[in-house]
Every structure is written in C-alpha cells, then in structure tokens.
Design an enzyme around this catalytic site. Structure first.
Site, mmCIF file in Angstrom:
data_model
loop_
_atom_site.group_PDB
_atom_site.id
_atom_site.type_symbol
_atom_site.label_atom_id
_atom_site.label_comp_id
_atom_site.label_asym_id
_atom_site.label_seq_id
_atom_site.Cartn_x
_atom_site.Cartn_y
_atom_site.Cartn_z
ATOM 1 N N ILE A 85 13.751 -4.620 -1.348
ATOM 2 C CA ILE A 85 13.856 -3.196 -1.718
ATOM 3 C C ILE A 85 14.084 -2.340 -0.470
ATOM 4 O O ILE A 85 14.782 -1.323 -0.511
ATOM 5 C CB ILE A 85 12.571 -2.755 -2.458
ATOM 6 C CG1 ILE A 85 12.474 -3.449 -3.823
ATOM 7 C CG2 ILE A 85 12.523 -1.234 -2.620
ATOM 8 C CD1 ILE A 85 11.180 -3.181 -4.582
ATOM 9 N N HIS A 115 24.073 -0.610 -2.169
ATOM 10 C CA HIS A 115 23.068 0.414 -2.509
ATOM 11 C C HIS A 115 23.030 1.510 -1.454
ATOM 12 O O HIS A 115 22.073 1.648 -0.703
ATOM 13 C CB HIS A 115 21.678 -0.224 -2.688
ATOM 14 C CG HIS A 115 20.619 0.812 -2.969
ATOM 15 N ND1 HIS A 115 20.578 1.543 -4.144
ATOM 16 C CD2 HIS A 115 19.593 1.274 -2.224
ATOM 17 C CE1 HIS A 115 19.585 2.395 -4.104
ATOM 18 N NE2 HIS A 115 18.957 2.268 -2.940
ATOM 19 N N ALA A 138 0.819 -1.219 0.000
ATOM 20 C CA ALA A 138 0.000 0.000 0.000
ATOM 21 C C ALA A 138 0.849 1.263 0.000
ATOM 22 O O ALA A 138 0.319 2.374 0.006
ATOM 23 C CB ALA A 138 -0.923 -0.003 1.222
ATOM 24 N N ASP A 187 19.718 2.008 -9.334
ATOM 25 C CA ASP A 187 21.032 2.587 -9.639
ATOM 26 C C ASP A 187 21.384 2.374 -11.113
ATOM 27 O O ASP A 187 21.996 3.232 -11.752
ATOM 28 C CB ASP A 187 22.110 1.953 -8.743
ATOM 29 C CG ASP A 187 21.756 2.089 -7.270
ATOM 30 O OD1 ASP A 187 21.291 3.167 -6.882
ATOM 31 O OD2 ASP A 187 21.931 1.109 -6.514
ATOM 32 N N ASP A 216 0.052 -5.550 3.482
ATOM 33 C CA ASP A 216 0.532 -4.326 4.134
ATOM 34 C C ASP A 216 -0.183 -4.260 5.479
ATOM 35 O O ASP A 216 -1.143 -5.010 5.733
ATOM 36 C CB ASP A 216 0.211 -3.078 3.277
ATOM 37 C CG ASP A 216 1.101 -1.874 3.623
ATOM 38 O OD1 ASP A 216 1.079 -1.426 4.787
ATOM 39 O OD2 ASP A 216 1.805 -1.380 2.741
HETATM 40 N N1 LIG Z 1 16.248 -0.413 -3.050
HETATM 41 C C1 LIG Z 1 16.017 0.786 -3.524
HETATM 42 O O1 LIG Z 1 16.616 1.177 -4.535
HETATM 43 C C2 LIG Z 1 14.987 1.681 -2.899
HETATM 44 C C3 LIG Z 1 14.493 2.783 -3.619
HETATM 45 C C4 LIG Z 1 13.530 3.589 -3.020
HETATM 46 C C5 LIG Z 1 13.082 3.317 -1.718
HETATM 47 N N2 LIG Z 1 13.588 2.239 -1.063
HETATM 48 C C6 LIG Z 1 13.102 1.891 0.282
HETATM 49 O O2 LIG Z 1 11.831 1.264 0.177
HETATM 50 C C7 LIG Z 1 11.134 1.407 1.426
HETATM 51 C C8 LIG Z 1 9.708 1.863 1.192
HETATM 52 O O3 LIG Z 1 9.660 3.138 0.635
HETATM 53 P P1 LIG Z 1 8.254 3.852 0.297
HETATM 54 O O4 LIG Z 1 8.589 5.162 -0.283
HETATM 55 O O5 LIG Z 1 7.383 2.927 -0.438
HETATM 56 O O6 LIG Z 1 7.679 4.062 1.782
HETATM 57 P P2 LIG Z 1 6.148 4.252 2.218
HETATM 58 O O7 LIG Z 1 6.152 4.727 3.613
HETATM 59 O O8 LIG Z 1 5.424 5.056 1.193
HETATM 60 O O9 LIG Z 1 5.578 2.783 2.147
HETATM 61 C C9 LIG Z 1 6.005 1.773 3.000
HETATM 62 C C10 LIG Z 1 4.858 0.824 3.230
HETATM 63 O O10 LIG Z 1 5.324 -0.200 4.120
HETATM 64 C C11 LIG Z 1 4.237 -0.514 4.963
HETATM 65 N N3 LIG Z 1 4.692 -1.238 6.152
HETATM 66 C C12 LIG Z 1 5.253 -0.753 7.280
HETATM 67 N N4 LIG Z 1 5.465 -1.747 8.158
HETATM 68 C C13 LIG Z 1 5.049 -2.872 7.560
HETATM 69 C C14 LIG Z 1 4.994 -4.218 7.967
HETATM 70 N N5 LIG Z 1 5.435 -4.614 9.159
HETATM 71 N N6 LIG Z 1 4.477 -5.118 7.112
HETATM 72 C C15 LIG Z 1 4.031 -4.752 5.885
HETATM 73 N N7 LIG Z 1 4.048 -3.483 5.451
HETATM 74 C C16 LIG Z 1 4.551 -2.553 6.283
HETATM 75 C C17 LIG Z 1 3.591 0.828 5.280
HETATM 76 O O11 LIG Z 1 2.276 0.657 5.782
HETATM 77 C C18 LIG Z 1 3.636 1.500 3.920
HETATM 78 O O12 LIG Z 1 2.468 1.251 3.177
HETATM 79 C C19 LIG Z 1 11.962 2.406 2.234
HETATM 80 O O13 LIG Z 1 12.748 1.698 3.163
HETATM 81 C C20 LIG Z 1 12.856 3.059 1.194
HETATM 82 O O14 LIG Z 1 14.038 3.564 1.739
HETATM 83 C C21 LIG Z 1 14.522 1.431 -1.620
HETATM 84 O O1 LIG Z 2 17.466 7.400 -1.502
HETATM 85 C C1 LIG Z 2 16.699 6.685 -0.860
HETATM 86 O O2 LIG Z 2 16.630 6.727 0.368
HETATM 87 C C2 LIG Z 2 15.781 5.745 -1.594
HETATM 88 C C3 LIG Z 2 16.481 4.848 -2.538
HETATM 89 O O3 LIG Z 2 17.429 4.046 -1.921
HETATM 90 C C4 LIG Z 2 17.039 5.543 -3.739
HETATM 91 O O4 LIG Z 2 18.149 5.234 -4.146
HETATM 92 O O5 LIG Z 2 16.333 6.406 -4.302
#
Ligand SMILES: NC(=O)c1ccc[n+]([C@@H]2O[C@H](COP(=O)([O-])OP(=O)(O)OC[C@H]3O[C@@H](n4cnc5c(N)ncnc54)[C@H](O)[C@@H]3O)[C@@H](O)[C@H]2O)c1
Ligand SMILES: O=C(O)C[C@H](O)C(=O)O
Length: 334
Positions: free
Chosen positions: A118, A180, A10, A151, A34
């Site tokens: 992720i 990352h 979500a 990336d 979620d």
């Molecule tokens: N790997 C990458 O390149 C990359 C890129 C962007 C963001 N991210 C990471 O992805 C994650 C999510 O980012 P976002 O912008 O979607 O955040 P967000 O807050 O919009 O969404 C996160 C979701 O996780 C849910 N959540 C929280 N605890 C939970 C649980 N115990 N079980 C299931 N769902 C749960 C929340 O309810 C929310 O809907 C962050 O940690 C962010 O840093 C990683």
């Molecule tokens: O920068 C962040 O925290 C989110 C993600 O890992 C990204 O590379 O955009």
C-alpha cells in the site's frame, strides 16, 4: 491458517485495516508490527469476539521477525503520507528505505507470503520489494501485489453518483488499470458494469476520468496537512485482502485489478504487453487469483480511442517510476 500481518499497523490506514482484518472470519491469526503503539492496538483489537489471535510487535527484540513468522498474507501500509502540494513520488525519499527494510524482513522470515503493498509511491515501492526478494532468491511474481483497489472503489462510487443512484455503488465495477498516481491511473469507463448513458458528454467523461485519477488529491486537500486517505484505503485494502484470503482458501474465479510484475510468470503477461504496445515490467491490470497467487493476467479487452490515449500517456511515467524503484535496490541501469 491463514495468518495475516500488517506492517505499519499503528498508522492512519494500519489501525482501521487491522480492525477490518480482525473482523474477517477467514483470518485466524493477526500480527501487528509498527515502530510505535502496536501493543496498545493489539490489546484493543484482541477484545473483539472473532476467532483470530492478535499480537503486537515493536522493532525491539526481533519484533519484525516475530510478527512475520508463519505469515501467509503481509499487508504494508508503513510510511509517510502526502501533504498538500506533494506528489506521491515526493514520498519516495522516505518510504523507499522503509519498504526496502520491511521487504528484507519478509524475504528472510516469510518468503512465501502474499505481499500486498500500500505504501506510496506504489508504482515504485512494488519494484523495490521485488528487487529485494530477487536479491534473496525468493521472488515469486505471482505473490506480489500493488494495492490499487482504492482507485477501483472510487470509480464505483463516482460512476454510481453520475448514474444518479448511489445505491448502485457497491455493485458498479470499473476496471482501473495502469498504476497508482495521477495520469498513470486509467479508469476504463467504457467497460463499466453499469454503462454511462449515451448522452454523457465528452467533457463529463473527461471530468469523471480526472476525478478517479486525482481522487487522492481531494482527500489530501480536505485533510489540510493531516495526511491522505486512511479510512477509504483501509476499506479498499481489506476488500483486496479478503479476495486474496478467499483465493488462498481455494475459491476460484476471483478477479481484481492489481499492480503486478510482467517479466515472467504468470500467463497473460506477454499478451498484455502486446496489447499495450510497450515492453513494461509492471502494470496494473485485472488478474485472476488462485491459491498460489496470480493465476492469469487478463487482457485489457476493448478500449476506446480516448482510453487508448490515456494508456499511452500513462506508460512513460510508469516506466520512469519503475526504473526509480528498481535502481534504488539494483543500482542504475548501465
Ligand atoms: N495504495 C494506496 O492506494 C494508498 C492509499 C492511501 C495511502 N497510501 C500510502 O500509505 C502509507 C501510509 O499512510 P497512512 O496515512 O497510514 O500514514 P501514517 O503516518 O498515518 O501511518 C504510517 C505508519 O507507518 C509507521 N512506520 C513508519 N516507519 C515504519 C517502519 N520502518 N516499520 C513499520 N512501520 C513504520 C508509522 O509509525 C505509522 O504508524 C503512505 O505512504 C500513503 O501514501 C496508499
Ligand atoms: O493520495 C494519496 O497520496 C494517498 C493515496 O494514494 C490515495 O490515492 O488516496
């Protein structure tokens, strides 16, 4: 076959990622989990006229178990995102526990699933998942992936821009290796499918490298407190998941950079560590994918002195991020 599951469905990434998976013809079933809002997201997506059946689950009534039952691919974007001024490591406090609990669910219900992590900090959350799976005796290093595709997507975009032809963005490929976060992200620009011109100055190369390493910060800053990359991440996550789905279906020759475990199988791990000149348990490198997961970790290939310096700078931070994740589950190293 195959069923894809999104944990954190979500959220800012979770919703568009679920949309892109719903649009993928290889997915036959989509499970959305979620702690909030998944019934609505699932009802909405279920009206899209593609074959996959969509169901949404919340924690009540064993929702996690129900979502994961029969899963072939599990993508995890659950957890909090950064705000300006934070590092990805600052997210560890909250996200480590979230990822641990979700990994426990996977270990119990769908231990054979391909797991795509992720949630940040990826350098540490992937080791957390591995340690949980080990505790349950179900760890298969070939099926666990840290998603570093954003990336790679950024590198393609920025290189195409530098080449003065944005239409090349989809076809430019640049291996991005390491991890990352910040300096652990190492773009091997010398291996770009579309080489940079000989006239490219050292300062330009450094600026381009920095932009790939800190591209996430650009988005965090622009969103100004409203989170980090979500749409580009959903695109990247769906690209990587699509490759995994094609490999599961039996297509051969698919490759992608991804953050994987190097301690046992698959082949290529020892050779990579030799090239790196360091014993390290996780590293993002280009891997070949097969129907059982990582079939081969490919060598780094020829790197420039500048890139060798970047790799050397990445390794200590990566090692400390890995230790932090491992110790969170296994306790500190004695
Ligand atoms: N790997 C990458 O390149 C990359 C890129 C962007 C963001 N991210 C990471 O992805 C994650 C999510 O980012 P976002 O912008 O979607 O955040 P967000 O807050 O919009 O969404 C996160 C979701 O996780 C849910 N959540 C929280 N605890 C939970 C649980 N115990 N079980 C299931 N769902 C749960 C929340 O309810 C929310 O809907 C962050 O940690 C962010 O840093 C990683
Ligand atoms: O920068 C962040 O925290 C989110 C993600 O890992 C990204 O590379 O955009």
């Amino acid at each position: 076959m195959p069923k894809a599951v999104v944990l954190g469905a979500a959220g800012g990434i979770g919703q568009p990622l679920s949309l892109l998976l719903k649009a993928n013809p290889l997915v036959t079933e989509l499970g959305l989990y979620d702690i909030v809002n998944t019934p609505g997201v699932a009802a909405d997506l279920s009206h899209i006229n593609t074959q996959s059946k969509v169901n949404g689950f919340l924690p009540a009534d064993d929702g996690l178990e129900k979502a994961l039952t029969g899963a072939d691919v599990v993508v995890i974007p659950a957890g909090v995102p950064r705000k300006p001024g934070m590092t990805r490591d600052d997210l560890f406090k909250i996200n480590a526990g979230i990822v641990r609990d979700l990994a426990t669910g996977i270990a119990k219900t769908s231990p054979k699933a391909f797991i795509l992590v992720i949630s940040n900090p990826v350098n540490s959350t992937v080791p957390i998942v591995a340690e949980v799976l080990k505790k349950h005796g179900v760890f298969d290093p070939k099926r666990l992936f840290g998603v570093t595709t954003l990336d790679v997507v950024r590198a393609s975009t920025f290189v195409a821009e530098k080449l003065g032809d944005p239409s090349l963005a989809a076809s430019v490929t640049v291996p991005v290796i390491g991890g990352h976060s910040g300096v652990t992200i190492v773009p091997l620009l010398s291996q770009s499918s579309h080489p940079l011109p000989d006239s490219f100055a050292t300062s330009e190369l450094e600026a381009l490298t920095f932009r790939v390493q800190f591209g996430g910060d650009e988005v965090v800053k622009a969103k100004d407190g409203a989170g980090s990359a979500t749409l580009s991440m959903a695109f990247a996550g769906a690209e990587f998941a699509a490759k995994i789905l094609r490999a599961i279906k039996g297509e051969s020759g698919i490759t992608a950079p991804t953050y994987v475990n190097l301690t046992s199988d698959p082949s290529g791990a020892e050779a990579l560590k030799k090239e790196l000149g360091k014993e390290i348990d996780y590293f993002s490198s280009v891997v070949e994918l097969g129907s059982n997961g990582v079939s081969k970790i490919l060598p780094l290939g020829k790197v420039t002195d500048y890139e060798r310096g970047l790799i050397n700078a990445a390794l200590p931070e990566l090692a400390s991020n890995i230790d932090k994740g491992v110790s969170f589950i296994a306790g500190p190293k004695l």
